[in-house]
Structures are given as C-alpha cells and as structure tokens.
Design an enzyme around this catalytic site. Structure first.
Site, PDB file in Angstrom:
ATOM      1  N   HIS A 108      66.924  64.814  51.830  1.00 42.85           N
ATOM      2  CA  HIS A 108      67.747  64.440  50.872  1.00 42.85           C
ATOM      3  C   HIS A 108      67.503  65.044  49.610  1.00 42.85           C
ATOM      4  O   HIS A 108      68.527  65.372  48.814  1.00 42.85           O
ATOM      5  CB  HIS A 108      68.042  63.096  50.742  1.00 42.85           C
ATOM      6  CG  HIS A 108      68.200  62.666  52.228  1.00 42.85           C
ATOM      7  ND1 HIS A 108      69.412  62.550  53.267  1.00 42.85           N
ATOM      8  CD2 HIS A 108      67.492  61.717  53.238  1.00 42.85           C
ATOM      9  CE1 HIS A 108      69.282  61.962  54.083  1.00 42.85           C
ATOM     10  NE2 HIS A 108      68.046  61.524  54.188  1.00 42.85           N
TER      11      HIS A 108
ATOM     12  N   GLU B 157      62.157  61.687  52.923  1.00 40.38           N
ATOM     13  CA  GLU B 157      63.396  61.389  52.128  1.00 40.38           C
ATOM     14  C   GLU B 157      63.619  62.610  50.987  1.00 40.38           C
ATOM     15  O   GLU B 157      64.733  63.090  50.898  1.00 40.38           O
ATOM     16  CB  GLU B 157      63.270  60.132  51.358  1.00 40.38           C
ATOM     17  CG  GLU B 157      63.616  58.945  52.209  1.00 40.38           C
ATOM     18  CD  GLU B 157      64.812  58.899  52.899  1.00 40.38           C
ATOM     19  OE1 GLU B 157      65.864  58.996  52.267  1.00 40.38           O
ATOM     20  OE2 GLU B 157      64.760  58.597  54.284  1.00 40.38           O
TER      21      GLU B 157
ATOM     22  N   HIS C 174      66.174  52.904  51.395  1.00 39.53           N
ATOM     23  CA  HIS C 174      65.840  53.481  52.281  1.00 39.53           C
ATOM     24  C   HIS C 174      66.362  54.838  52.057  1.00 39.53           C
ATOM     25  O   HIS C 174      65.552  55.927  52.315  1.00 39.53           O
ATOM     26  CB  HIS C 174      66.882  53.308  53.386  1.00 39.53           C
ATOM     27  CG  HIS C 174      66.627  54.011  54.712  1.00 39.53           C
ATOM     28  ND1 HIS C 174      67.372  53.907  55.987  1.00 39.53           N
ATOM     29  CD2 HIS C 174      65.959  55.194  55.093  1.00 39.53           C
ATOM     30  CE1 HIS C 174      67.176  54.723  56.758  1.00 39.53           C
ATOM     31  NE2 HIS C 174      66.115  55.566  56.408  1.00 39.53           N
TER      32      HIS C 174
END
Length: 167
Positions: free
Chosen positions: A113, A109, A61
C-alpha cells in the site's frame, strides 16, 4: 450544507461460530463530500482499524490507497521508522492471532500500500498514525472500523460497503 460521513464496523464472530460478518454502521458529523470511495480504482484512501483478540483498543490495519496495490518502490527500511517505532508498536501492531511479527507486517503494508501512496516511508506511517489518532474516537461496537478519505486525505468520503447514509 452540513454533511455526515459514515464509519463502517464489522463484527468478527469467535472462530467457533459462523464466519459470516455482520455490519453495523455509525454516522458522525464531519465535513464530508458525497463521494463514494471505491475499490479498485478509487481516487481515495481507506483507513482500516481493527481490534486484536482480547483487546478493545483499535489499532491500525492499514492506510490503503484504493487506486493501486504493490507499486514499484524500495523495500521498507525499518530504521527509517525509528522515531515513531514505539507508536507503531502500540497502534500499528500485528495482532498476535495472525502469527506475524510487527516488522513483517509493516513491510507488507509498505510494499502493498505505501509504495502507491506517493509518500516516503516515514511520512506514510506518520500519516496513518495521525489519522488513527484523529478518528479512533469514532470507532466502537465492533472489531473493525473504516474511515475513507479523498486522495488528499483532507475530505471524508463514504466507504465501500457502507450501510450508513450521508446527509
């Protein structure tokens, strides 16, 4: 001393059942510090893996630096990931039940992040894949699996919400 690190699993009930999440913990031997990875503001990473509906394979994930989200940086260039694209499509895919395509998921993502990791785009995704390969065998019995590391990604830490005990 010999220490243990904790991996936390959450069982996702089928949609027609309660949305309550049950937590199950498993402890495995490793070189680990007694440090608790915290969010927000932790000086650590959380590697989060999940199973897509109908699958027992844990996919990524994300690899989440807990000290920040959505840092400044360039948008994801999916062409920069061409050398690992087949691995990303197999091990870091967007679960079909979430209704997104892989490139949109990878962009999310990266932008949320990866931009905070201090790594380049290819390095960030390679590191996530390598950590998944190294730790996925510790995951079982649930739909999510979380492993936490210090900021250097070399020492395991206890994850937030972990019910396991570090010894």
């Amino acid at each position: 001393f010999g220490s243990r690190a904790c991996v936390t699993f959450a069982l996702r009930p089928p949609p027609r059942l309660s949305s309550r999440v049950m937590r199950v913990s498993a402890v495995f031997a490793a070189s680990a510090s007694a440090t608790q990875c915290t969010y927000p503001g932790g000086n650590c990473y959380e590697l989060n893996m999940q199973t897509c509906q109908g699958s027992s394979t844990f996919t990524l994930h994300g690899l989440w630096p807990e000290w920040a989200n959505e840092c400044s940086g360039t948008a994801l260039d999916v062409n920069a990931l061409s050398s690992i694209r087949s691995d990303l499509e197999k091990y870091w895919l967007s679960c079909p039940e979430f209704g997104s395509d892989n490139e949109t998921f990878w962009s999310h993502e990266w932008e949320k992040h990866g931009t905070c990791s201090g790594m380049g785009q290819l390095e960030f995704f390679q590191k996530g894949l390598a950590l998944r390969q190294q730790y996925v065998s510790k995951c079982s019995g649930g739909s999510t699996c979380t492993v936490c590391f210090d900021k250097t990604l070399t020492t395991l830490e206890t994850c937030p919400g972990s019910e396991g005990v570090m010894v």
